[in-house]
Motif scaffolding. Structure first.
Motif, PDB file in Angstrom:
ATOM      1  N   ILE A   1       3.884  -1.278  -1.646  1.00  0.00           N
ATOM      2  CA  ILE A   1       4.452  -0.082  -2.272  1.00  0.00           C
ATOM      3  C   ILE A   1       3.667   1.154  -1.867  1.00  0.00           C
ATOM      4  O   ILE A   1       4.248   2.201  -1.559  1.00  0.00           O
ATOM      5  CB  ILE A   1       4.495  -0.253  -3.812  1.00  0.00           C
ATOM      6  N   VAL A   2       2.349   1.053  -1.836  1.00  0.00           N
ATOM      7  CA  VAL A   2       1.519   2.186  -1.420  1.00  0.00           C
ATOM      8  C   VAL A   2       1.824   2.566   0.018  1.00  0.00           C
ATOM      9  O   VAL A   2       1.988   3.747   0.343  1.00  0.00           O
ATOM     10  CB  VAL A   2       0.019   1.867  -1.618  1.00  0.00           C
ATOM     11  N   LEU A   3       1.915   1.581   0.918  1.00  0.00           N
ATOM     12  CA  LEU A   3       2.237   1.873   2.311  1.00  0.00           C
ATOM     13  C   LEU A   3       3.647   2.480   2.443  1.00  0.00           C
ATOM     14  O   LEU A   3       3.863   3.387   3.249  1.00  0.00           O
ATOM     15  CB  LEU A   3       2.144   0.609   3.163  1.00  0.00           C
ATOM     16  N   PHE A   4       4.579   2.009   1.643  1.00  0.00           N
ATOM     17  CA  PHE A   4       5.930   2.546   1.664  1.00  0.00           C
ATOM     18  C   PHE A   4       5.937   4.006   1.219  1.00  0.00           C
ATOM     19  O   PHE A   4       6.580   4.849   1.838  1.00  0.00           O
ATOM     20  CB  PHE A   4       6.840   1.699   0.776  1.00  0.00           C
ATOM     21  N   LEU A   5       5.198   4.326   0.164  1.00  0.00           N
ATOM     22  CA  LEU A   5       5.135   5.693  -0.310  1.00  0.00           C
ATOM     23  C   LEU A   5       4.430   6.606   0.689  1.00  0.00           C
ATOM     24  O   LEU A   5       4.842   7.762   0.875  1.00  0.00           O
ATOM     25  CB  LEU A   5       4.445   5.755  -1.682  1.00  0.00           C
ATOM     26  N   ILE A   6       3.397   6.094   1.324  1.00  0.00           N
ATOM     27  CA  ILE A   6       2.707   6.885   2.338  1.00  0.00           C
ATOM     28  C   ILE A   6       3.628   7.158   3.524  1.00  0.00           C
ATOM     29  O   ILE A   6       3.651   8.268   4.066  1.00  0.00           O
ATOM     30  CB  ILE A   6       1.409   6.169   2.805  1.00  0.00           C
ATOM     31  N   SER A   7       4.428   6.158   3.899  1.00  0.00           N
ATOM     32  CA  SER A   7       5.337   6.368   5.030  1.00  0.00           C
ATOM     33  C   SER A   7       6.431   7.378   4.700  1.00  0.00           C
ATOM     34  O   SER A   7       6.916   8.072   5.572  1.00  0.00           O
ATOM     35  CB  SER A   7       5.950   5.043   5.467  1.00  0.00           C
ATOM     36  N   LEU A   8       6.825   7.460   3.444  1.00  0.00           N
ATOM     37  CA  LEU A   8       7.830   8.454   3.059  1.00  0.00           C
ATOM     38  C   LEU A   8       7.252   9.858   3.082  1.00  0.00           C
ATOM     39  O   LEU A   8       7.953  10.826   3.382  1.00  0.00           O
ATOM     40  CB  LEU A   8       8.382   8.144   1.667  1.00  0.00           C
ATOM     41  N   ALA A   9       5.958   9.982   2.772  1.00  0.00           N
ATOM     42  CA  ALA A   9       5.322  11.286   2.737  1.00  0.00           C
ATOM     43  C   ALA A   9       5.071  11.827   4.141  1.00  0.00           C
ATOM     44  O   ALA A   9       4.988  13.032   4.337  1.00  0.00           O
ATOM     45  CB  ALA A   9       4.014  11.215   1.957  1.00  0.00           C
TER      46      ALA A   9
END
Length: 86
Positions: A77-85
């Motif tokens: 989830i953290v990696l997914f959120l970072i990729s969206l940012a």
């Protein structure tokens, strides 16, 4: 054993799709599909029966916060959120 390996592979494929995605006009839908695939893999992995132990040694069982099954979705989830940012 193959069910566990398959569940882990599906989780990794979903993670790669969610984080990397494809550079196109539909990249957000591909990332969402990747997140759904990753979530399905994690749920499938959680539902796998635990392997029976042949012997009980002096090693204490893992606590809930030491479980890699807990940290895998959190990291994803953290990696997914970072990729969206980015």
């Amino acid at each position: 054993m193959w069910q566990r390996v398959s569940a882990i592979l599906i989780t990794i494929i979903g993670l790669l799709m969610a984080v990397l995605g494809v550079v196109s006009e539909n990249d957000s839908s591909i990332r969402i599909i990747g997140a759904v695939i990753m979530l399905a893999g994690v749920i499938w992995l959680y539902r796998q029966p635990l392997p029976s132990k042949q012997h009980s040694g002096d090693i204490p069982p893992l606590r809930w916060y030491q479980s890699p099954l807990l940290w895998l979705p959190i990291i994803a989830i953290v990696l997914f959120l970072i990729s969206l940012a980015l």
